[in-house]
Design an enzyme around this catalytic site. Structure first.
Site, PDB file in Angstrom:
ATOM      1  N   GLU A  50     -19.171  13.527 -23.368  1.00 19.58           N
ATOM      2  CA  GLU A  50     -20.067  13.457 -24.526  1.00 19.58           C
ATOM      3  C   GLU A  50     -21.413  12.806 -24.209  1.00 19.58           C
ATOM      4  O   GLU A  50     -22.416  13.092 -24.873  1.00 19.58           O
ATOM      5  CB  GLU A  50     -19.391  12.724 -25.690  1.00 19.58           C
ATOM      6  N   PHE A 112      -5.669   6.647 -35.887  1.00 17.07           N
ATOM      7  CA  PHE A 112      -5.826   7.211 -34.553  1.00 17.07           C
ATOM      8  C   PHE A 112      -7.252   7.744 -34.379  1.00 17.07           C
ATOM      9  O   PHE A 112      -7.751   8.483 -35.221  1.00 17.07           O
ATOM     10  CB  PHE A 112      -4.817   8.349 -34.347  1.00 17.07           C
ATOM     11  N   LYS A 162     -12.851  14.130 -41.767  1.00 11.74           N
ATOM     12  CA  LYS A 162     -12.232  15.441 -41.617  1.00 11.74           C
ATOM     13  C   LYS A 162     -11.927  16.102 -42.967  1.00 11.74           C
ATOM     14  O   LYS A 162     -12.141  17.303 -43.142  1.00 11.74           O
ATOM     15  CB  LYS A 162     -10.949  15.318 -40.791  1.00 11.74           C
ATOM     16  N   MET A 474     -33.486   1.052  -5.911  1.00 10.80           N
ATOM     17  CA  MET A 474     -34.334   0.165  -6.697  1.00 10.80           C
ATOM     18  C   MET A 474     -33.754  -1.251  -6.719  1.00 10.80           C
ATOM     19  O   MET A 474     -34.492  -2.236  -6.679  1.00 10.80           O
ATOM     20  CB  MET A 474     -34.502   0.714  -8.117  1.00 10.80           C
TER      21      MET A 474
END
Ligand SMILES: Cc1ncc(C[n+]2csc(CCOP(=O)(O)OP(=O)(O)O)c2C)c(N)n1
Ligand SMILES: [Mg+2]
Lengths: 577, 165
Positions: A50, A112, A162, A474
């Site tokens: 994601e 959940f 949902k 770096m």
């Protein structure tokens, strides 16, 4: 005919003209995925993580100027996306994130995959919504796009339980506009401010334009060019602003700040009038604020009042859309005399002659600067270049000359390693006609390699230019300069075979070890129009980014390659990042 | 310096946490915070007392204005204004202390709103300073419980926050 919440949501996105959604499914968003499955107008890009979805949507936005959309499930879906959301937020990139939520009745029960998405994102979004009722869907989406894309843009999250995606209702038409009493967008600036700025500009003997990401986000590149050329002033651009004004133009002094050019930083230091357009006086740019532009009157143009005088007190604050403010200033300045600044230009030319981006080549080693210069040559300066974070990012910014806006895509504000590859994929979807290169390091690329798989699935050919120095370069550079060469955890042992890695994902891998192979390899990579090519380029592992302003120092205290091989920092500086 | 900021905002779930979150994220301090809906149930009015220097207060006001739910922000202390706070305090009384406590109640014009056995419940409205002074005048060992609302405030004369929103 009644529709369910998921269908209404998808229809709303269609009405907003959304073409791509970057996302990943899960329990809480199954109804939305079902609705998407029946929708031909929107293509869903199934990422592999994601965070990649948010970065890809972000890259899509930065390349196209259109608002990218990310869709994730509840719980780990949204938490995985947070880094990508925060990255967009720090760079004021508009984005819509839709996150599934557990059913309304379970919210607060530690259900959940429940996480308080609105709470956890609050400090890294421009705004967020929890939809509580199916009738709120259309208005919420309209508002979300409006908020994300106007004013100082930013990501907006919509959390949708949902049950609301399942409930059905007779759909309402998608609204054409929204009015919000609590959200007004500044546009044209106060003409008194424009006049005051014009008066100041006309007195300037050592002026400089300092422009930034706001000129790109605000599509003000044409106005910025017209304004700067009309006055004949020197211009320097921030890391986020590169390309708004052409880098190859003679009035351009290049980038300013920590790794900016000598001429840009010296001109900032000695200027008597700074016209700051779409910038936020970030600490990477100002260096030590106590030593910032000691002799200058500062005019600051920004759409966000909270940016004004946040880090540096300014003399004239113009709150407004930078595109409109610059057009007003263009008109106003036509009626004004300006000073002869030829002496100022000759001073600048002296600084330029220091040639602060010059670097020493070594026989048998590939210099990272050469790689970027060759990339520039091979792509004729026309590619979209995304980058990750580290030395390679600075070299890309310094040595690729961006002449157009929305060609240079990097995470400036948050500095997110892992941004480059998914952002390149999003950029390629936005601009399929352009070459897209992702300049990365062997450290950064490993934070998002899984997206190579997505790139095969959706045929988004990108050229990955891996400046492989075997170090978190770096970090190593700072340890070399400021921690007496104690290289704590900056060495990347056990690197993968990147060529085989690319091949296993179905792409082409090329390893480049000799300088003479560099250009042919790049040419070959770009010849492969339809393929993603991973160029693993072994560069000089000890090369450092110069010039440099060490933390705590002023613009006039730059370290130059060749002259100041070793940098040092005072105690104040060590406190800074 | 002590500032009193009055904020008019949408009466939406989460609006309070956005404001509180802003103060903590940016390192601004909150001395007191009160919030309740106005006569228009879609609007909340919040009053925040903060101790800050001039530069910081300007930043606070700008950041508050940036929140999408916020409709108006006023620094009351930069206007002619009235501030009030309400105190409820319970004290233990006995024969020796009663005279003194009654004297304080009179001196500060408090209301005695409940008397039970040996406990007084006292109400006092006024500026925070007055409430501080009153509490300081009580014998600390006799104070059983203290509850203060925090400051609320309003501009004087014809300067209004909620009218015409
Ligand atoms: C997610 C994340 N973690 C840590 C850092 C700190 N950091 C900045 S640059 C850098 C090294 C990057 O190494 P590499 O990608 O190999 O680039 P190089 O500097 O060698 O070019 C690190 C660890 C960061 N910017 N982002
Ligand atoms: Mg590296």
């Amino acid at each position: 005919m009644k529709l369910n919440g998921a269908q209404i949501l998808v229809n709303s996105l269609k009405s907003e003209g959304v073409k791509y959604i970057f996302g990943y499914p899960g329990g809480a968003v199954l109804h939305i995925y079902d609705a998407l499955n029946a929708c031909d107008e929107i293509e869903h890009i199934l990422v592999r993580h994601e965070q990649g979805a948010a970065h890809a949507a972000d890259g899509y936005t930065r390349a196209s100027g259109k608002c990218g959309v990310t869709l994730v499930t509840s719980g780990p879906g949204i938490t995985n996306a947070i880094t990508g959301i925060a990255t967009a937020y720090m760079d004021s990139i508009p984005m819509i994130i839709i996150s599934g939520q557990v059913p309304s009745a379970l919210i607060g029960n530690d259900a959940f995959q429940e996480v308080d998405a609105v709470g956890i994102t609050r400090s890294c979004v421009k705004h967020n919504f929890l939809i509580k009722n199916i009738n709120q869907i259309v208005n919420t989406i309209k508002k979300a796009f409006h908020i994300a894309t106007t004013g100082r843009p930013g990501p907006v999250l919509i959390d949708i339980p949902k049950d609301i995606t399942i409930a059905t209702v007779e759909p309402k038409p998608y609204p054409n506009s929204v009015k919000m009493r609590s959200y007004q967008v500044p546009s044209r600036a106060d003409s008194a401010k424009i006049n005051a700025a014009a008066d100041l500009i006309s007195l300037a003997k050592c002026p400089i334009v300092y422009s930034g990401g706001g000129c790109i986000i605000g599509n003000a590149d044409q106005e910025l060019r017209a304004f700067t050329r009309q006055l004949g002033f020197p211009i320097t651009q921030t890391l986020m602003g590169l390309g708004a004004y052409p880098a190859t133009d003679k009035q351009s002094l290049g980038m300013l700040g920590m790794h900016g050019t000598y001429e840009a930083n010296m001109a900032m230091h000695d200027a008597d009038c700074v016209i700051a357009a779409g910038v936020r006086f970030d600490d990477r740019v100002t260096a030590n604020v106590d030593k910032f532009c000691p002799n200058a009157k500062i005019i600051h143009i920004d759409i966000d009042p909270s940016s004004i005088s946040k880090n540096v007190a300014v003399d004239i604050a113009i709150v407004g859309d930078v595109k409109l403010v610059l057009s007003d200033l263009i008109v106003k300045m036509k009626t004004k005399f300006i000073q002869d600044i030829s002496l100022w230009w000759s001073q600048i030319d002296q600084w330029r002659s220091v040639n602060s981006l010059a670097y020493k080549t070594k026989l048998g080693v590939i210099k990272p600067q050469t790689v970027i210069e060759t990339l520039y040559e091979v792509t004729k300066g026309n590619a979209i270049v995304t980058s990750d974070v580290g030395q390679h990012q600075m070299w890309a910014a310094q040595y690729y000359q961006f002449d157009e806006p929305r060609r240079w895509i990097n995470s400036g504000g948050l500095g997110t390693m892992g941004f480059g590859l998914p952002a390149a994929m999003g950029a390629k979807l936005a601009k399929p006609e352009l070459n897209v290169a992702c300049v990365t390091g062997e450290g950064s690329i490993q934070m998002m390699t899984q997206e190579l798989s997505t790139m095969l699935q959706y045929a988004t050919p990108v050229k990955i230019v891996n400046l492989n120095n075997g170090y978190l370069g770096m970090v190593r550079q700072w340890q070399e300069f400021f921690y007496e060469k104690r290289y704590s955890m900056s060495y990347m042992d056990a690197l993968p075979n990147f060529v085989k890695l690319a091949e296993s994902y179905g792409h082409i891998g090329i390893k480049v070890e000799k300088e003479q192979d560099l250009k042919p390899a790049l040419i070959e990579a770009f010849k492969q129009k339809d393929r993603t090519v991973f160029l693993d380029i072994l560069i000089d592992p000890t090369e450092n980014v110069f010039p440099m302003i060490p933390a705590g120092a002023g613009h006039h205290e730059m370290l130059l390659a060749g002259r100041d091989e070793m940098a040092s920092m005072n105690d104040d500086g060590l406190n800074l990042v | 310096m002590r500032y009193i900021i009055s904020i008019l905002l949408e009466n939406e779930a989460g609006a309070l946490s956005r404001v509180a979150g802003l103060f903590s994220a940016r390192g601004f301090n909150i001395e007191s915070l009160t919030v309740v809906a106005t006569n228009d149930s879609t609007l909340s009015r919040m009053t925040i007392v903060t101790i800050a220097d001039d530069g910081i207060i300007e930043k606070i006001v700008k950041q508050l204005n940036k929140l999408i739910d916020v409709i108006k922000v006023t620094d009351l202390t930069a206007t002619e204004y009235i501030e009030r706070e309400l105190l409820l305090v319970k004290v233990n009384v006995n024969q020796q202390t009663q005279i003194d406590i009654d004297k304080q109640i009179d001196a500060f014009s408090c209301k005695l709103i409940d008397v039970s056995e040996d406990i007084y419940t006292i109400e006092l409205a006024g500026k925070s300073k007055k409430i501080n002074d009153f509490l300081a005048n009580l014998d600390a060992s006799k104070i059983l419980d203290v509850s203060r609302t925090g400051v609320t405030g309003i501009c004087m004369k014809n300067r209004n926050l909620t009218k015409g929103v």
